[in-house]
Write an enzyme that holds these catalytic residues in place. Structure first.
Site, short mmCIF file in Angstrom:
data_model
loop_
_atom_site.label_atom_id
_atom_site.label_comp_id
_atom_site.label_asym_id
_atom_site.label_seq_id
_atom_site.Cartn_x
_atom_site.Cartn_y
_atom_site.Cartn_z
N HIS A 41 81.17 47.03 62.28
CA HIS A 41 82.57 46.63 62.10
C HIS A 41 83.20 47.39 60.93
CE1 HIS A 41 81.81 42.67 64.41
NE2 HIS A 41 82.24 43.63 65.20
N CYS A 97 69.08 43.76 66.01
CA CYS A 97 68.41 43.45 64.75
C CYS A 97 67.22 42.53 65.02
CB CYS A 97 69.40 42.76 63.82
SG CYS A 97 68.65 42.07 62.32
N GLU A 131 77.30 38.45 68.19
CA GLU A 131 76.00 37.80 68.01
C GLU A 131 75.98 36.42 68.65
OE1 GLU A 131 73.32 35.66 64.62
OE2 GLU A 131 74.45 37.42 63.95
N SER A 270 78.39 45.84 56.55
CA SER A 270 78.86 46.86 57.49
C SER A 270 79.62 47.98 56.78
CB SER A 270 79.76 46.21 58.55
OG SER A 270 80.81 45.48 57.93
#
Length: 290
Positions: A41, A97, A131, A270
């Site tokens: 992002h 992740c 997510e 990020s």
């Protein structure tokens, strides 16, 4: 003389680093690689990778692809994405992740074990976040997403509850939700909760607050889309009201106020280090005569 310090603990978390390294590695061997959603992002980092040949697509774009390579970013994806890729003969480069992957498996296991007894699976997170969409997908879309205390009115406190958290949420926020649910649960009804917040993210909170409070002025650098960035910025501003949110170097147009000597530059999980370094250079340029 202005002193500028970049927070050594700010910048990409290991999940984002792995995703970007995966993209760079693939782009070293091919001219074109597709990524489902922004790889991170941060628009400037996305642009850097797009110049190398990365093409960002959405789920609709994925449905039209055939016989291509697609990278799944650190946020993770629901099972339906993998099924679609298989049908369309798409090769998946899975950069989910490992912390998110473990959470997906944990939620899926809980769903399989509790679906028969009508347990409510609850996720503390941001609705629509990539997510969270992946986590809800582990429950065939049945999980209830809670963003704030007020959302708890949607739960039935006479039925069992299992609570999980998006990995990048505030630990204090999660604890507040747990405390409120405990208070409302009917006597004898089971309530299980799992602290699934990433510690690399959670540990940044006390660190970034200490960093912010030790400077006269702070530039917090993050993409506008970053949930983690918004959360960390608010904590920074609480610790130091002289904290400004910026996404690009060009947003710094004026010299610092008189009397400012120590300036901090920090960011989200990020935020690329190179961007924070460019911000530090810009601050020094604008305040060279101070």
């Amino acid at each position: 003389m202005i002193e500028v310090e970049i927070d050594k603990d700010s910048g990409f978390c290991f999940g984002v680093v792995t995703a970007i390294e995966s993209a760079e590695r693939e782009l070293g061997n091919t001219d074109t690689l597709y990524c489902l959603g922004d790889i991170v992002h941060n628009s400037l980092e996305v642009e850097r990778l797009e110049h190398m040949g990365l093409h960002t697509i959405d789920h609709e774009g994925l449905s039209r692809l055939r016989d291509r390579k697609v990278l799944l970013r650190a946020h993770g994806e629901p099972p339906s994405t993998y099924a679609l890729a298989k049908r369309n003969n798409i090769t998946i480069i899975d950069a989910t992740c490992p912390v998110v992957l473990r959470l997906q498996r944990k939620i899926h296991k809980c769903y399989q074990e509790t679906r028969a007894n009508n347990t409510q699976l609850v996720i503390y997170g941001k609705k629509g976040h990539a997510e969270v969409n992946g986590l809800v997908g582990q429950t065939e879309g049945t999980a209830i997403v809670i963003e704030k205390i007020e959302d708890l009115d949607r739960l039935d406190f006479t039925r069992a509850i299992s609570l999980f958290s998006q990995t990048t949420k505030s630990l204090d926020g999660f604890k507040a939700v747990v405390a409120e649910i405990k208070q409302r649960m009917a006597e004898g009804v089971e309530f299980n909760y799992y602290d699934t917040i990433c510690r690399q993210v959670a540990n940044r909170l006390p660190n970034i607050k200490a960093f912010a409070s030790s400077h006269d002025w702070v530039y917090f650098v993050a993409g506008r889309k970053s949930s983690n960035g918004k959360m960390l910025f608010e904590e920074c501003r609480k610790a130091n009201p002289n904290t400004l949110f910026i996404s690009e170097v060009s947003e710094i147009t004026e010299p610092l106020p008189e009397g400012v000597r120590r300036v901090g530059v920090c960011g989200a999980t990020s935020t690329p280090k190179w961007l924070m370094e460019e911000v530090a250079v810009r601050i020094k340029e604008l305040n060279a005569s101070e």
